[in-house]
Design an enzyme around this catalytic site. Structure first.
Site, PDB file in Angstrom:
ATOM      1  N   ASP A  32       0.806  -1.234  -0.072  1.00 24.18           N
ATOM      2  CA  ASP A  32       0.075  -0.162   0.074  1.00 24.18           C
ATOM      3  C   ASP A  32       0.882   1.285   0.116  1.00 24.18           C
ATOM      4  OD1 ASP A  32      -3.145   0.475   0.068  1.00 24.18           O
ATOM      5  OD2 ASP A  32      -2.323   2.206   1.424  1.00 24.18           O
ATOM      6  N   SER A  33       0.674   2.183  -1.046  1.00 22.13           N
ATOM      7  CA  SER A  33       1.555   3.160  -1.058  1.00 22.13           C
ATOM      8  C   SER A  33       0.658   4.445  -1.468  1.00 22.13           C
ATOM      9  CB  SER A  33       2.609   2.776  -2.232  1.00 22.13           C
ATOM     10  OG  SER A  33       1.851   2.047  -3.328  1.00 22.13           O
ATOM     11  N   PHE A  40       4.290   4.443 -13.903  1.00 22.36           N
ATOM     12  CA  PHE A  40       2.962   4.532 -13.461  1.00 22.36           C
ATOM     13  C   PHE A  40       2.423   5.711 -12.750  1.00 22.36           C
ATOM     14  CE2 PHE A  40       1.946   2.665  -9.651  1.00 22.36           C
ATOM     15  CZ  PHE A  40       3.278   1.931  -9.458  1.00 22.36           C
ATOM     16  N   GLY A  41       1.255   5.844 -12.522  1.00 23.74           N
ATOM     17  CA  GLY A  41       0.715   6.973 -11.407  1.00 23.74           C
ATOM     18  C   GLY A  41       1.157   8.037 -11.551  1.00 23.74           C
ATOM     19  N   ASP A  94       4.304   9.106 -11.150  1.00 21.78           N
ATOM     20  CA  ASP A  94       5.620   9.159 -11.627  1.00 21.78           C
ATOM     21  C   ASP A  94       6.111  10.008 -12.653  1.00 21.78           C
ATOM     22  OD1 ASP A  94       6.481   6.873 -10.310  1.00 21.78           O
ATOM     23  OD2 ASP A  94       6.531   5.469 -12.031  1.00 21.78           O
ATOM     24  N   HIS A  97      10.749   4.361  -3.410  1.00 23.68           N
ATOM     25  CA  HIS A  97       9.875   3.948  -2.093  1.00 23.68           C
ATOM     26  C   HIS A  97       9.693   2.557  -1.783  1.00 23.68           C
ATOM     27  CE1 HIS A  97       7.162   5.209  -5.088  1.00 23.68           C
ATOM     28  NE2 HIS A  97       6.115   4.272  -4.507  1.00 23.68           N
TER      29      HIS A  97
END
Ligand code: ITT
Length: 207
Positions: free
Chosen positions: A73-74, A156-157, A159, A184
């Site tokens: 979970d990040s 992704f996300g 980035d 991370h």
């Protein structure tokens, strides 16, 4: 391969799965992606912390499939936004998992804010869970800044808008191998890989 050598990554996010497998180089595990199991999706993330959500995902998966499970979970915490989007990073733009919208909202929220106040950190909580309820968590944190506009096509996300401290480029401008060394997620899962090397699966304890 015996049953206990299977490890299920409790994520619906293929990018995470690919990064985690590369980071951990889990040679002694047969690593499965949750999506390899038909009709199983990740549970609702009702926690208010990364640890809670990571535990919900890995526990759900290991209880259901009776295999050891790993989850991630990040989230991205932005100081000028008092730590938002944080655990709600994947739906910040209003649509779960829509990175373009998430980035659009983030950049809009930070409009006019100068570089030195665009500080942020990516946080990753890696969770290992056994079907009997045993769990172990490792965390990785990378400090950085939010760029004024998106740069780069990798990853992704968020980035394309996250510039890790000590770099001039966003995560999305780094080669995949570079991100997988410093991110991370890399920090959390490198520690998890070390933990698993010392883990005695038979007796569920540290050797
Ligand atoms: P699972 O819950 O199925 O694992 P998810 O994408 O929903 O997949 P999270 O709930 O942990 O994962 O949400 C974290 C969000 O934070 C994710 O959707 C991305 O938007 C962002 N994020 C996490 N790690 C990232 C990374 O390495 N690069 C860019 N964005 C990241």
């Amino acid at each position: 391969m015996s049953k206990r050598n299977i490890l299920v990554l409790a994520t619906g996010n293929r990018n995470k799965y690919e990064e985690i497998v590369k980071i951990m180089s889990l040679s002694e595990w047969d690593v499965k992606f949750l999506k390899d199991f038909p009709n199983i999706s990740t549970p609702e993330e009702t926690g208010t912390t990364y640890e809670e959500n990571a535990l919900i995902k890995a526990k759900f998966c290991s209880e259901l499939l009776k295999f050891p499970s790993l989850s991630d979970d990040s989230g991205l915490e932005v100081d000028a936004l008092e730590g938002r989007p944080g655990v709600y990073s994947s739906s910040y733009g209003g649509v779960e998992g829509d990175s373009e919208r998430n980035i659009h909202r983030l950049l809009k929220d930070l409009e006019g804010i100068p570089w030195h106040k665009r500080t942020a950190r990516f946080i990753c909580c890696a969770m290992f869970v056994l079907p009997d309820g045993f769990f172990h968590c490792e965390k990785g944190i990378v400090e950085g800044h939010i760029a004024v506009e998106p740069y780069g096509d990798n990853g992704f996300g968020y980035d394309p808008v996250f510039v890790p401290l000590g770099y001039e480029n966003t995560y999305a401008e780094l080669l995949q191998e570079e991100k997988n060394k410093i991110s991370h997620r890399a920090l959390a899962f490198q520690k998890m890989a070390e933990f698993l090397k010392e883990f005695d699966y038979e007796n569920c304890s540290i050797r």
